[in-house]
Design a protein around this motif. Structure first.
Motif, PDB file in Angstrom:
ATOM      1  N   GLY A  20       0.829  -1.209   0.000  1.00 52.07           N
ATOM      2  CA  GLY A  20       0.000   0.000   0.000  1.00 52.07           C
ATOM      3  C   GLY A  20       0.858   1.251   0.000  1.00 52.07           C
ATOM      4  N   GLY A  21       0.237   2.356   0.408  1.00 55.98           N
ATOM      5  CA  GLY A  21       0.856   3.675   0.309  1.00 55.98           C
ATOM      6  C   GLY A  21       2.116   3.853   1.148  1.00 55.98           C
ATOM      7  N   LEU A  22       2.253   3.073   2.234  1.00 56.73           N
ATOM      8  CA  LEU A  22       3.467   3.159   3.049  1.00 56.73           C
ATOM      9  C   LEU A  22       4.707   2.979   2.163  1.00 56.73           C
ATOM     10  N   ILE A 173       2.639   7.766  11.946  1.00 60.11           N
ATOM     11  CA  ILE A 173       1.455   6.901  11.929  1.00 60.11           C
ATOM     12  C   ILE A 173       0.807   7.015  10.554  1.00 60.11           C
ATOM     13  N   HIS A 174       0.951   5.943   9.778  1.00 59.64           N
ATOM     14  CA  HIS A 174       0.315   5.904   8.453  1.00 59.64           C
ATOM     15  C   HIS A 174      -1.087   5.323   8.570  1.00 59.64           C
ATOM     16  N   ASN A 175      -1.293   4.521   9.592  1.00 58.25           N
ATOM     17  CA  ASN A 175      -2.606   3.894   9.762  1.00 58.25           C
ATOM     18  C   ASN A 175      -2.731   3.394  11.196  1.00 58.25           C
ATOM     19  N   LEU A 176      -3.634   4.010  11.948  1.00 60.36           N
ATOM     20  CA  LEU A 176      -3.747   3.681  13.377  1.00 60.36           C
ATOM     21  C   LEU A 176      -4.505   2.385  13.629  1.00 60.36           C
ATOM     22  N   ALA A 223       1.128  12.203  11.985  1.00 59.43           N
ATOM     23  CA  ALA A 223       0.202  11.499  11.107  1.00 59.43           C
ATOM     24  C   ALA A 223       0.390  12.075   9.713  1.00 59.43           C
ATOM     25  N   VAL A 224      -0.124  11.355   8.693  1.00 57.88           N
ATOM     26  CA  VAL A 224       0.221  11.710   7.323  1.00 57.88           C
ATOM     27  C   VAL A 224      -0.709  12.745   6.676  1.00 57.88           C
ATOM     28  N   SER A 225      -1.558  13.368   7.489  1.00 56.50           N
ATOM     29  CA  SER A 225      -2.254  14.577   7.048  1.00 56.50           C
ATOM     30  C   SER A 225      -2.643  15.340   8.311  1.00 56.50           C
ATOM     31  N   LEU A 256       1.393  16.192   5.455  1.00 57.99           N
ATOM     32  CA  LEU A 256       0.760  15.546   4.297  1.00 57.99           C
ATOM     33  C   LEU A 256       1.814  14.886   3.407  1.00 57.99           C
ATOM     34  N   ASN A 257       1.525  13.672   2.963  1.00 58.84           N
ATOM     35  CA  ASN A 257       2.434  12.986   2.033  1.00 58.84           C
ATOM     36  C   ASN A 257       2.556  13.759   0.731  1.00 58.84           C
ATOM     37  N   GLY A 258       3.638  13.516   0.044  1.00 60.00           N
ATOM     38  CA  GLY A 258       3.791  14.044  -1.306  1.00 60.00           C
ATOM     39  C   GLY A 258       3.534  12.933  -2.317  1.00 60.00           C
ATOM     40  N   GLU A 314     -12.349  -2.849   4.875  1.00 61.18           N
ATOM     41  CA  GLU A 314     -13.448  -2.035   5.400  1.00 61.18           C
ATOM     42  C   GLU A 314     -13.091  -0.545   5.356  1.00 61.18           C
ATOM     43  N   GLN A 315     -11.798  -0.246   5.713  1.00 58.00           N
ATOM     44  CA  GLN A 315     -11.317   1.147   5.704  1.00 58.00           C
ATOM     45  C   GLN A 315     -11.670   1.887   4.417  1.00 58.00           C
ATOM     46  N   LYS A 316     -11.619   1.172   3.311  1.00 60.05           N
ATOM     47  CA  LYS A 316     -11.756   1.824   2.006  1.00 60.05           C
ATOM     48  C   LYS A 316     -13.210   2.060   1.607  1.00 60.05           C
ATOM     49  N   PHE A 387     -12.210   5.863   6.810  1.00 61.10           N
ATOM     50  CA  PHE A 387     -11.147   6.763   7.276  1.00 61.10           C
ATOM     51  C   PHE A 387     -10.003   6.660   6.290  1.00 61.10           C
ATOM     52  N   GLU A 388      -9.227   7.712   6.170  1.00 59.66           N
ATOM     53  CA  GLU A 388      -8.111   7.703   5.217  1.00 59.66           C
ATOM     54  C   GLU A 388      -7.007   8.621   5.731  1.00 59.66           C
ATOM     55  N   PRO A 389      -5.972   8.025   6.316  1.00 61.43           N
ATOM     56  CA  PRO A 389      -4.896   8.848   6.902  1.00 61.43           C
ATOM     57  C   PRO A 389      -4.358   9.892   5.923  1.00 61.43           C
ATOM     58  N   CYS A 390      -4.033   9.478   4.726  1.00 64.27           N
ATOM     59  CA  CYS A 390      -3.681  10.458   3.687  1.00 64.27           C
ATOM     60  C   CYS A 390      -4.416  10.080   2.408  1.00 64.27           C
ATOM     61  N   GLY A 391      -4.068   8.896   1.869  1.00 57.92           N
ATOM     62  CA  GLY A 391      -4.632   8.502   0.576  1.00 57.92           C
ATOM     63  C   GLY A 391      -3.762   9.076  -0.525  1.00 57.92           C
ATOM     64  N   LEU A 392      -3.369   8.232  -1.441  1.00 55.38           N
ATOM     65  CA  LEU A 392      -2.516   8.706  -2.537  1.00 55.38           C
ATOM     66  C   LEU A 392      -3.251   8.699  -3.860  1.00 55.38           C
TER      67      LEU A 392
HETATM   68  C1  GLC Z   1      -1.663   4.132   4.977  1.00 57.32           C
HETATM   69  C2  GLC Z   1      -2.980   4.866   4.825  1.00 57.32           C
HETATM   70  C3  GLC Z   1      -3.037   5.763   3.622  1.00 57.32           C
HETATM   71  C4  GLC Z   1      -1.748   6.551   3.451  1.00 57.32           C
HETATM   72  C5  GLC Z   1      -0.564   5.595   3.422  1.00 57.32           C
HETATM   73  C6  GLC Z   1       0.778   6.311   3.266  1.00 57.32           C
HETATM   74  O1  GLC Z   1      -1.640   2.912   4.360  1.00 57.32           O
HETATM   75  O2  GLC Z   1      -4.068   3.981   4.838  1.00 57.32           O
HETATM   76  O3  GLC Z   1      -4.116   6.662   3.760  1.00 57.32           O
HETATM   77  O4  GLC Z   1      -1.780   7.303   2.277  1.00 57.32           O
HETATM   78  O5  GLC Z   1      -0.515   4.879   4.621  1.00 57.32           O
HETATM   79  O6  GLC Z   1       1.038   7.209   4.308  1.00 57.32           O
END
Ligand code: GLC
Ligand code: ADP
Length: 494
Positions: A20-22, A173-176, A223-225, A256-258, A314-316, A387-392
């Motif tokens: 995933g996005g990590l 924290i990318h995802n709690l 956190a990523v946002s 916020l992620n880039g 479920e998160q998505k 929920f969406e910590p950042c989302g890419l």
């Molecule tokens: C997590 C989050 C996602 C975020 C990604 C990168 O997997 O679910 O929202 O973009 O980490 O930080």
């Protein structure tokens, strides 16, 4: 600014291993930090899928001993390479028993039973590797529960180690939701002393919670946002850790992620059938037709195509989508889904594609090239996350002129501006309530705009294509945070 030694560890890194996005973040942030002049070293496991020859990885001389409680000294070898397109070293911890497996965290939907040992091992190995390399980090930067043991170790095992004398720690924290909760036997492997097994540190319901321990021990957390940094202080998004995080709010930040635009831009994307840019969208029409073909849908330019790429979790918001799908299939649209995860969702959406072969296409699996082609060929992109910590993906979509429809949570809320039909401003369509009605109502709004307000829709596309979420901006945020936490730590130690 002063040049820092930064040690970053994570469980996945693009392009070597990704779920995933990590992985996207750890594949890009270190390069941006390097551009700012820092000495950055990245550590990850050498999973079975990491191809040593393909990436020209070289073995590091000697082996690395890691003390694992009653398991004794566990030895590993280390391979070194670089993050592609940079000179940032990345070290791979090799241990056949722990990492020589098919999956990263699980196999056939079953989490590995020894994930505590595997990732405590990774965290300890990262610390030991720094010593072996004589790399004295100014900052250790841990990510999610997998490496959350690093700040704990820094304050215990390595508390008086001269090699870490001035080291500060950051936990991102990318995802709690995923916290690394294990049987208390994990304390033995951690080997930091049972005095840390208490409700204010690692203990939770008589088990070990690694993320909780990391949050307590890190000098700073982020956190990523910005929105997600606020949300995780509340019971709705806190997964039981909200009060703890709230109590540590003074060291909590949101960055916020880039996006790595060398990977995700329609002008340079080699995965898509025709490249395009905002001056000439004719290539996008070709991408749409090819995508329809790939999913066996009628090649129609006069119907809006909605894409979705993501883990079926479920998160998505896949539950919301499943409830709303009957309504959506009544609209004059096409949809393509790419994802894998929960079995019920794979079966459910495959059933839908059987019922609506002219409207609904599904690919179950993980396919990076197809993810790019969906970004490029769709008109709209759906992210109904609970929920969406950042989302890419929504950020990628903007760049490809694919208008996002998102639930206003976490990073989705921070990155997408709602469409205003009066002023033709905004970059996407947002809904607020986590209900199938809100989801279908907003898709309907987007589809109506596509059919009946084409000037508005074109303007939305262009507004989004102009937006940039560059990594150098995010990296400067991290740089600032690193400096702050080092200063703070020195103050505490003095
Ligand atoms: C997590 C989050 C996602 C975020 C990604 C990168 O997997 O679910 O929202 O973009 O980490 O930080
Ligand atoms: P998360 O990390 O929560 O899964 P993000 O939006 O941050 O969500 O990142 C997801 C990343 O994984 C994106 O780069 C997306 O393209 C990719 N991805 C997710 N599922 C798939 C899939 N089935 N095939 C290819 N890429 C995928």
């Amino acid at each position: 600014m002063e040049r820092l030694n930064i040690l970053i560890a994570a469980s996945e890194v693009v392009p070597f291993a990704k779920s995933g996005g990590l992985a996207d973040v750890i594949g890009a942030l270190p390069k941006a930090l390097r551009q700012l002049g820092h000495d950055v070293r990245v550590v990850m496991p050498r999973y079975y899928i990491v191809d040593i020859e393909y990436y020209s990885l070289k073995p590091l001389e000697g082996s690395l001993g890691v003390h694992m409680g009653s398991m004794g000294e566990v030895w590993s070898s280390v391979y070194v390479g670089v993050l592609p397109g940079s000179d940032v070293p990345i070290y791979f911890i090799e241990h056949e028993g722990f990492f020589g497996r098919k999956g990263l965290y699980d196999e056939d939907g079953e989490g590995y039973g020894d994930n505590d040992n595997r990732f405590i091992f990774l965290s300890k190995a990262a610390m030991q590797l720094a010593k072996k390399l004589h790399f004295r980090p100014d900052v250790i930067h841990a990510n999610d529960w997998h490496t959350a043991a690093m700040p704990i170790l820094l304050n215990s095992t390595y508390g008086s180690d001269p090699d870490f004398e001035n080291t500060g720690s950051l936990l991102t924290i990318h995802n709690l939701q995923h916290q690394g909760k294990f049987y208390k036997g994990a304390m033995d492997v951690l080997d930091i002393g049972w005095e840390h097994f208490n409700a204010s540190e690692l203990e939770e319901y008589d088990g070990v919670n690694l993320l909780k321990g990391g949050i307590v021990h890190a000098d700073a957390i982020n956190a990523v946002s910005k929105k997600y940094a606020q949300e995780i202080r509340t019971p709705e998004f806190g997964w039981g850790l909200d009060s703890l995080i709230d109590a540590h709010a003074s060291k909590l930040h949101g960055i916020l992620n880039g996006v790595d635009y060398t990977e995700w831009s329609p002008e340079v994307d080699n995965f898509i059938p025709r490249q395009f840019d905002s001056d000439d969208l004719s290539g996008k029409a070709i991408c749409k037709a090819e995508l329809q073909k790939a999913f066996n849908l009628p090649e129609r330019s006069d119907v809006p195509l909605i894409g979705l790429v993501g883990r079926f979790a479920e998160q998505k918001g896949i539950g919301l989508l499943a409830s709303a799908i009957w309504h959506l299939m009544g609209l004059n649209i096409q949809m393509v889904l790419l994802g894998t995860g929960e079995r019920w969702a794979e079966h459910f959406f495959s059933d839908i594609s059987g019922r609506y072969p002219e409207k609904f296409g599904l690919f179950v699996g993980y396919r990076n090239d197809l993810a790019h082609r969906i970004e490029a060929g769709s008109d709209l992109f759906l992210m109904p996350s609970l929920f969406e910590p950042c989302g890419l993906n929504q950020i990628y979509s903007l760049r490809y002129g694919t208008v996002p429809i998102v639930r206003a949570t976490g990073g989705l809320d921070d990155t997408i501006d709602n469409y205003d039909a009066e002023t033709k401003s905004g970059t996407g369509f947002k809904f607020y309530d986590a209900t199938p009605e809100a989801l279908s109502g907003t898709v309907q709004w987007a589809v109506d705009t596509w059919y009946h307000d084409s000037t508005g829709f074109e303007q939305l596309r262009r507004n989004g294509m102009k937006k940039r979420f560059d990594w150098d901006v995010a990296a400067k945020g991290y740089e600032y945070l690193y400096h702050r936490l080092i200063d703070g730590r020195l103050r505490i130690r003095r």
